[in-house]
Design an enzyme around this catalytic site. Structure first.
Site, PDB file in Angstrom:
ATOM      1  N   HIS B 184       5.840  -5.848  13.531  1.00 12.66           N
ATOM      2  CA  HIS B 184       6.800  -5.184  12.637  1.00 12.66           C
ATOM      3  C   HIS B 184       6.797  -3.706  12.999  1.00 12.66           C
ATOM      4  O   HIS B 184       5.730  -3.079  13.036  1.00 12.66           O
ATOM      5  CB  HIS B 184       6.356  -5.399  11.192  1.00 12.66           C
ATOM      6  CG  HIS B 184       7.143  -4.628  10.180  1.00 12.66           C
ATOM      7  ND1 HIS B 184       8.448  -4.930   9.871  1.00 12.66           N
ATOM      8  CD2 HIS B 184       6.819  -3.566   9.404  1.00 12.66           C
ATOM      9  CE1 HIS B 184       8.889  -4.087   8.944  1.00 12.66           C
ATOM     10  NE2 HIS B 184       7.921  -3.252   8.646  1.00 12.66           N
ATOM     11  N   ASP B 310      12.017 -14.206   6.230  1.00 11.15           N
ATOM     12  CA  ASP B 310      11.202 -13.129   5.656  1.00 11.15           C
ATOM     13  C   ASP B 310      10.790 -13.483   4.221  1.00 11.15           C
ATOM     14  O   ASP B 310      10.733 -12.613   3.347  1.00 11.15           O
ATOM     15  CB  ASP B 310      11.940 -11.793   5.705  1.00 11.15           C
ATOM     16  CG  ASP B 310      10.990 -10.607   5.531  1.00 11.15           C
ATOM     17  OD1 ASP B 310       9.788 -10.777   5.763  1.00 11.15           O
ATOM     18  OD2 ASP B 310      11.465  -9.522   5.155  1.00 11.15           O
TER      19      ASP B 310
END
Lengths: 322, 430
Positions: B184, B310
């Site tokens: 990320h 997500d």
């Protein structure tokens, strides 16, 4: 509709359509003007020997300040009391109510006490909106983070209107920490809705993204930005901003963005100087100007009570009107 | 020995082979043993037959980014509830992020998760392993032992490693064990106190903004270090046009680079936040409509490889807060496919492209044998009624959490049956 016995009263105005006052963005142009006109009448009452108009007799107003503010809280308290409301101040110490954790719980608790209006200040943008969704009474935003401070914008507009006779055709320059200022946002929205020319003046580190869409013009140079301004509105610089991250020092800030005689000389000769308070003399404003004849800062405080009376009256009248 | 199973009269859509034709598949012992494209299939004796009625038969979806509350926050989500939510949404495998309490930074925990998921979850749960101990960004974990225990990739989940030097050695060490490196990208200092995309809208709301550069700067760094270390690098999620440009350029030089995107950044934009709706507080933040359009183009151009949900279960204590104080995240396993089909129905993206990003591309990146309809592949399959109209309501969610950014949304298209290893694990009652 019941007739009021005092001269200028809510009965003279059509019912106000809003339940809460959270954001200037929610108000239509005619509602802004309506509130200013109502406030005009309240000035009269505040200048009488017997400063009372008991339209809120029997009503309960709770001032809920998660962030301390002596002047705004007293202004709302006096406004409510002059209208005859029972006013309760609940200062929430940051130690007991830590973060928003209990905000919704606090709302539920207060709601059970059946207030008619809550006046709320909170350090987080959107917190007053969130609280308003959880209670059955009217809610007035007395400042939420860097979002809005609608009664400040109304009192500023009333002050300008009283000094200049009108808002139409004026140029208002707002100077200082625009990025972190709810006062700037509410003022830009309100003045924009009334087609007043707005300018913001600040160093680039204190200008928020997209500000060019909210203000008519954006300046980073004080002298350029003040040229031809009718109103100079200074904002408070939080001392912690001058820590070398956004601003290197107070003295450099004052040199380039503090309002002194030289910079003010670029504005119109009859320009007025405003400040929402509390002021940092010598940081954003020269003491001689703050206390000088062009300063209308104490007028702003007076207009504050009148505007808050008008808002309380209008919102509670709206709730009483089927 | 289980009976053979035939799914007949289906529209087989298999991005791995580029197939989009009527046909049938034969399933034996949990695997696809034969497929007949075009014509009707011959039915073996004793086979169970499912008539697909012309519905789409696709590989089960592989979701590369799912947060689960077990262990540590079982009240938010367990392996069992996440698995049930997954198969109801057509997700037959998902990569579980290591952000648990304790973090998945030890082989024993990977082993525990695999055993427990096998016993409790109808979906295949693929544990990822933390890159750094405790997800603290300071010391690398035992990549070799974690791989032996069964971790499919390395990632620090919601955390982004800030130290360039640590990142370099972590990537080099990951390359040593041929483990995909999923990262990320967020520069902690540029994100700062930011809680949404930086722009006019954040200014109007009085919220601190996150500039796009908080993503593009660490992404540029990652891509350079990936080239240096030759690691199999996957940018977990990107959200800006400049990020797509960086990935495109890197792919030109380095074949082992890929990028993913959250379905939220493909279907929503910052305006959905409205008045401080915290279910739209996400990382990366929802950006502008221009950014969303650029992401759709990047998906179509093959710059973005994978789409994930997500899925991030959060409870109302941390979500029913002033926006700046609320936690990030929204659940998404049960709405992933329907949300993605919005892009198909709107004409933005074709069905094959959308499914590729949720089937064969994640399988290729992670080295899985699922994600395709091919002889010998595990029979992880879904039937999709492309036009089925329904409305999202949190009340019917299998997930233990309710923080959906699609509450009340009208959807078109739904999974009607999900098979994992040839066994029907979800059947739409409607």
């Amino acid at each position: 509709m019941p007739q009021q016995n005092s001269a200028p009263s809510s009965g003279d105005f059509p019912p106000f359509q809003q339940r809460h006052l959270i954001s200037i963005a929610d108000l239509k142009q005619h509602e802004i003007i309506d509130l200013l006109d109502r406030a005009e009448g309240m000035i009269e009452i505040c200048r009488q020997e017997r400063k009372s108009l008991p339209t809120l007799a029997g009503k309960t107003q709770i001032n809920l300040f998660f962030e301390p503010s002596t002047r705004t809280q007293s202004s709302f308290e006096i406004a409510g009391k002059r209208l005859g409301a029972l006013v309760v101040n609940m200062s929430v110490k940051t130690s007991s109510v830590t973060k928003g954790e209990t905000l919704v719980d606090t709302a539920a608790t207060l709601n059970a006490m059946r207030p008619d209006v809550l006046v709320v200040r909170h350090s987080a943008a959107g917190a007053v909106e969130l609280l308003s969704q959880k209670v059955g009474c009217s809610v007035i935003n007395a400042g939420d983070g860097a979002h809005e401070h609608p009664t400040q914008a109304l009192l500023d507009a009333l002050t300008i209107r009283n000094h200049k006779g009108t808002l139409a055709g004026l140029t208002v320059a707002i100077c200082g920490d625009i990025a972190n200022s709810r006062v700037a946002r509410s003022n830009l929205l309100l003045l924009g809705a009334l087609n007043v020319r707005t300018r913001v003046i600040a160093p680039r580190t204190l200008l928020p993204a997209g500000i060019e869409h909210l203000a008519t013009e954006v300046f980073t140079d004080m002298e350029e930005g003040l040229k031809g301004a009718d109103v100079v509105m200074m904002l408070r610089l939080q001392h912690e901003r001058a820590n070398g991250k956004m601003i290197p020092s107070v003295r450099e800030y004052y040199r380039f963005y503090g309002l002194d005689e030289h910079k003010l000389s670029f504005a119109k000769p009859d320009a007025i100087v405003m400040h929402p308070g509390p002021m940092n003399r010598g940081v954003e404003i020269d003491p001689a100007i703050a206390d000088g004849e062009r300063s209308v800062i104490t007028d702003q405080v007076e207009m504050g009570v009148a505007v808050r009376m008008a808002v309380l009256d209008a919102l509670l009248q709206a709730r009483n009107t089927p | 020995m289980t009976r053979p199973l035939i799914i007949d009269n289906a529209r087989i859509v298999d991005p791995a082979s580029g197939t989009d034709q009527p046909g049938a598949v034969l399933i034996e012992e949990g695997r696809i043993s034969d497929l007949a494209i075009g014509g009707p299939a011959g039915v073996p004796d004793n086979a169970e037959v499912i008539n697909a009625g012309g519905q789409v038969l696709a590989p089960g979806l592989i979701d590369m980014r799912v947060f689960v509350g077990e262990p540590g926050k079982e009240y938010r989500e367990t392996l069992a509830s996440a698995g049930a939510a997954a198969v109801a949404g057509g997700v037959t495998s998902f990569v579980m992020m290591p952000d648990t309490t304790p973090a998945v930074d030890d082989g024993a925990l990977v082993d525990f998760l695999i055993r427990r998921a096998e016993a409790q979850s109808p979906a295949r749960i693929l544990p990822s392993a933390a890159i750094t101990k405790g997800l603290a960004g300071k010391e690398i974990t035992e990549f070799g032992l974690l791989k032996e225990a069964g971790a499919v990739c390395l990632t620090d989940g919601a955390q982004s490693i800030q130290s360039n030097a640590l990142l370099r050695s972590a990537m080099a060490y990951a390359a040593n064990f041929c483990l995909p490196f999923v990262h990320h990208v967020a520069d902690a200092e540029l994100v700062g106190d930011g809680v949404m995309n930086s722009g006019l809208f954040s200014t109007v709301l009085g919220l601190k903004g996150i500039p796009r550069e908080a993503e593009t700067i660490p992404l540029a760094r990652d891509l350079q270090l990936a080239a240096l270390t030759k690691v199999r690098y996957h940018a977990a999620q990107i959200s800006t046009a400049v990020s797509a440009e960086l990935v495109r350029a890197a792919k030109g030089r380095n074949a082992s680079v890929s990028a993913g995107i959250s379905i939220n950044n493909l279907c929503l934009n910052e305006n959905d936040i409205g008045r401080y709706r915290t279910y739209f507080k996400l990382a990366p933040p929802l950006r502008t409509e221009d950014d969303r359009q650029a992401m759709i183009e990047a998906l179509k151009a093959g710059i973005i490889d994978t789409i994930h949900s997500d899925h991030d279960p959060q409870d109302s204590e941390v979500k029913r807060q002033p926006f700046a104080e609320a936690s990030n995240g929204a659940i998404g396993l049960e709405t992933l496919l329907a949300a993605a089909l919005r892009l198909v129905h709107s004409g933005d993206v074709d069905l094959m492209t959308i499914l590729r990003a949720m089937t064969i591309r994640p399988a290729e990146i992670l080295g899985l044998e699922t994600g395709r309809i091919a002889r010998g592949a595990p029979a992880d399959l879904i039937l999709i009624d492309l036009d089925y109209p329904w409305q999202v309501t949190e009340k019917t969610f299998r997930s233990r959490s309710r923080n959906t950014s699609f509450e009340g949304a009208r959807m078109q298209g739904k999974v009607t049956r999900t098979l994992v290893g040839g066994r029907t694990v979800f059947l739409d009652e409607a």
